[in-house]
Design a protein around this motif. Structure first.
Motif, PDB file in Angstrom:
ATOM      1  N   ALA A 253      21.900  -0.251  -1.386  1.00 23.13           N
ATOM      2  CA  ALA A 253      21.547  -0.778  -2.699  1.00 23.13           C
ATOM      3  C   ALA A 253      20.051  -0.693  -2.998  1.00 23.13           C
ATOM      4  O   ALA A 253      19.569  -1.298  -3.948  1.00 23.13           O
ATOM      5  CB  ALA A 253      22.020  -2.227  -2.792  1.00 23.13           C
ATOM      6  N   GLY A 254      19.300   0.078  -2.217  1.00 22.19           N
ATOM      7  CA  GLY A 254      17.855   0.140  -2.425  1.00 22.19           C
ATOM      8  C   GLY A 254      17.469   0.967  -3.642  1.00 22.19           C
ATOM      9  O   GLY A 254      18.321   1.383  -4.438  1.00 22.19           O
ATOM     10  N   ALA A 255      16.177   1.243  -3.767  1.00 23.88           N
ATOM     11  CA  ALA A 255      15.696   1.964  -4.946  1.00 23.88           C
ATOM     12  C   ALA A 255      15.742   3.477  -4.766  1.00 23.88           C
ATOM     13  O   ALA A 255      15.846   4.206  -5.736  1.00 23.88           O
ATOM     14  CB  ALA A 255      14.266   1.535  -5.244  1.00 23.88           C
ATOM     15  N   PHE A 256      15.645   3.961  -3.538  1.00 25.02           N
ATOM     16  CA  PHE A 256      15.630   5.417  -3.320  1.00 25.02           C
ATOM     17  C   PHE A 256      16.813   5.808  -2.448  1.00 25.02           C
ATOM     18  O   PHE A 256      16.668   6.133  -1.280  1.00 25.02           O
ATOM     19  CB  PHE A 256      14.321   5.836  -2.644  1.00 25.02           C
ATOM     20  CG  PHE A 256      13.105   5.342  -3.368  1.00 25.02           C
ATOM     21  CD1 PHE A 256      12.655   5.993  -4.523  1.00 25.02           C
ATOM     22  CD2 PHE A 256      12.414   4.228  -2.914  1.00 25.02           C
ATOM     23  CE1 PHE A 256      11.544   5.523  -5.200  1.00 25.02           C
ATOM     24  CE2 PHE A 256      11.297   3.766  -3.588  1.00 25.02           C
ATOM     25  CZ  PHE A 256      10.856   4.406  -4.735  1.00 25.02           C
ATOM     26  N   GLU A 257      17.981   5.755  -3.019  1.00 23.56           N
ATOM     27  CA  GLU A 257      19.199   6.052  -2.252  1.00 23.56           C
ATOM     28  C   GLU A 257      19.632   7.470  -2.589  1.00 23.56           C
ATOM     29  O   GLU A 257      20.422   7.723  -3.489  1.00 23.56           O
ATOM     30  CB  GLU A 257      20.297   5.032  -2.568  1.00 23.56           C
ATOM     31  CG  GLU A 257      19.895   3.589  -2.324  1.00 23.56           C
ATOM     32  CD  GLU A 257      19.664   3.247  -0.844  1.00 23.56           C
ATOM     33  OE1 GLU A 257      19.805   4.137   0.012  1.00 23.56           O
ATOM     34  OE2 GLU A 257      19.324   2.093  -0.558  1.00 23.56           O
ATOM     35  N   VAL A 258      19.090   8.402  -1.822  1.00 24.27           N
ATOM     36  CA  VAL A 258      19.167   9.806  -2.220  1.00 24.27           C
ATOM     37  C   VAL A 258      20.595  10.329  -2.305  1.00 24.27           C
ATOM     38  O   VAL A 258      20.950  11.058  -3.240  1.00 24.27           O
ATOM     39  CB  VAL A 258      18.299  10.690  -1.289  1.00 24.27           C
ATOM     40  CG1 VAL A 258      18.760  10.628   0.148  1.00 24.27           C
ATOM     41  CG2 VAL A 258      18.297  12.132  -1.743  1.00 24.27           C
ATOM     42  N   VAL A 259      21.425   9.935  -1.356  1.00 22.82           N
ATOM     43  CA  VAL A 259      22.796  10.477  -1.347  1.00 22.82           C
ATOM     44  C   VAL A 259      23.580   9.944  -2.547  1.00 22.82           C
ATOM     45  O   VAL A 259      24.244  10.692  -3.269  1.00 22.82           O
ATOM     46  CB  VAL A 259      23.496  10.124  -0.008  1.00 22.82           C
ATOM     47  CG1 VAL A 259      24.944  10.585  -0.009  1.00 22.82           C
ATOM     48  CG2 VAL A 259      22.737  10.751   1.155  1.00 22.82           C
ATOM     49  N   LYS A 260      23.428   8.644  -2.747  1.00 22.36           N
ATOM     50  CA  LYS A 260      24.103   8.007  -3.877  1.00 22.36           C
ATOM     51  C   LYS A 260      23.581   8.576  -5.197  1.00 22.36           C
ATOM     52  O   LYS A 260      24.359   8.923  -6.096  1.00 22.36           O
ATOM     53  CB  LYS A 260      23.824   6.504  -3.818  1.00 22.36           C
ATOM     54  CG  LYS A 260      24.955   5.642  -4.319  1.00 22.36           C
ATOM     55  CD  LYS A 260      24.523   4.211  -4.048  1.00 22.36           C
ATOM     56  CE  LYS A 260      25.591   3.223  -4.426  1.00 22.36           C
ATOM     57  NZ  LYS A 260      25.171   1.871  -4.075  1.00 22.36           N
TER      58      LYS A 260
END
Ligand code: AMP
Ligand code: MG
Length: 406
Positions: A253-260
């Motif tokens: 749930a972070g700000a830089f969730e590249v895969v998502k």
């Protein structure tokens, strides 16, 4: 939240059914036969000697004793590998080696130890029964008999049997080719210097090892930073010759969730919360390879313990099933060595060490805190304690179910 069992079914459905492939017999080591294997020849293929000694007619030496040996002229030498067909004339012996074809007319072999070892006229000091020291043709396996049933794991002895039968290729379930791709801008390859805030990349090597242990062919890719374009470009280049892709990191749930961020607009990929600990954030689905082929993808969380436990729970079973291997780890009941607490509503997989393993119910000691970055305890564990979602507290001696690792 999705239950573990539901997510297991969704992930398992992404993987292909077992596919048969013909491989050179030595290359099939560790793989599982698809279809029965029948013997194309008998073993042994011909009557042959089980000893170094003399081929004789047993009746002709029935009176032999150390005091009154029987002497027979030695008409031929038969080393192993002699391919002509010999006939034992009455009143003679043939010197014969282990594995050499028995001459026609001979019905027993006298071991060299019961003779004087002569190459001209042999003196035999004991009688032998008819059939003694002869390996009869087909006494191991007969032409047409089933040599290996379908579902046999090919080990060294199976490679031996197949080779002895002259079977140069065998049909087995093929290994899936799995690409492992880690994400994270903080990651640095082991063997290089760390700057402040950086960590060594471990999930890639760990998951690659887990894939290999599960019987598939793993390809470990250099990790990518938290950059959506980089990540998508890398997926494109690897999807082509992969049967499945596993990523780690970038799904919570972070700000830089590249895969998502990269895949959430893809209607074939879903990101879900699974009611488990560790390993709550999960994703899975298909991506399109450049040619249009759909490639299964499973996106695991980045915390190392979450990543490996998620692999165990969701990916290992279908990988093994695709290889026709038994998909599940052995599950045993054990008594808890110490009290544990568990978050309500989540199925917890705690690391544990099996203490005593002599009785029907061993004792299992939980080790390490529940937090998912404790690799040290993961490495020390030989089991996962599987605590159901509704259980919040367990006391020493309580019965638990345990998945035995390794
Ligand atoms: P993420 O799921 O990307 O938010 O990562 C969760 C935690 O796992 C962070 O502390 C990451 O630094 C760590 N992590 C993610 N990927 C890896 C990896 N490949 N190797 C080691 N640690 C990782
Ligand atoms: Mg990350």
């Amino acid at each position: 939240m999705r239950s573990v069992v539901e997510h297991q079914a969704v992930v398992a459905a992404l993987f292909p059914a077992p596919e048969a492939v013909r491989l050179p017999t030595p290359d099939a080591l560790g793989l599982v036969t698809m279809g029965d294997v029948h013997a194309p020849i008998s073993l042994p293929g011909f009557d042959n000697s089980a000893m170094d000694g003399y081929a004789v007619r047993a009746a002709e030496i029935a009176s032999a004793t150390p005091e009154h040996p029987v002497a027979l002229p030695v008409a031929h030498d038969i080393p192993a590998g002699r391919t002509d067909s010999l006939v034992l004339a009455p009143g003679t012996a043939h010197r014969i080696m282990t594995g050499a074809p028995l001459p026609e007319g001979a019905d027993a072999v006298v071991p060299v130890e019961l003779t004087d070892g002569s190459t001209s006229t042999v003196s035999i000091t004991a009688a032998v029964e008819v059939g003694k020291h002869i390996r009869a043709a087909g006494s191991d396996i007969l032409h047409g008999e089933r040599a290996l049933p379908s579902g046999t794991v090919i080990g060294a002895s199976q490679v031996g049997l197949l080779s002895a039968l002259g079977i140069a290729e065998v049909t087995v379930a093929r290994r899936l080719r799995v690409v492992v791709l880690s994400t994270g801008s903080e990651l640095v390859a082991p063997g290089t210097e760390l700057e402040h805030g950086q960590i060594y990349e471990s999930n890639g090597a760990m998951l690659t090892a887990a894939v290999t242990e599960a019987g598939a062919i793993a390809r470990h890719l250099h990790f990518v930073p938290d950059d959506v374009d980089d990540f998508l470009a890398r997926l494109d280049t690897v999807a082509d010759d992969a049967d499945a892709i596993i990523t780690s990191g970038g799904v919570s749930a972070g700000a830089f969730e590249v895969v998502k961020d990269a895949l959430s607009r893809n209607p074939d990929v879903e990101f879900v919360k699974v009611a488990m600990q560790p390993g709550m954030p999960q994703g899975c689905g298909h991506i399109a390879a450049p040619g249009g082929r759909r490639v299964p993808i499973v996106t695991l969380p980045g915390n190392p313990v979450s990543a490996l436990v998620s692999f165990e729970v969701f990916i290992r079973p279908p990988l093994r099933a695709a290889a026709e291997m038994s998909p599940h780890r052995p599950r045993v009941h054990a008594r808890l060595g110490s009290a544990v607490r568990s978050t309500p509503g989540k199925r917890q997989f705690l690391r544990g060490v099996i203490r005593s393993d002599d009785g029907a119910a061993p004792i299992i000691d939980p080790i390490g805190p529940p937090a998912s970055h404790h690799l040290r305890y993961l490495a020390a564990a030989d089991a996962l304690i599987d605590i159901p979602p509704e259980v919040t507290e367990l006391a020493p001696d309580d019965d638990v179910e345990v998945l035995r690792l390794g």
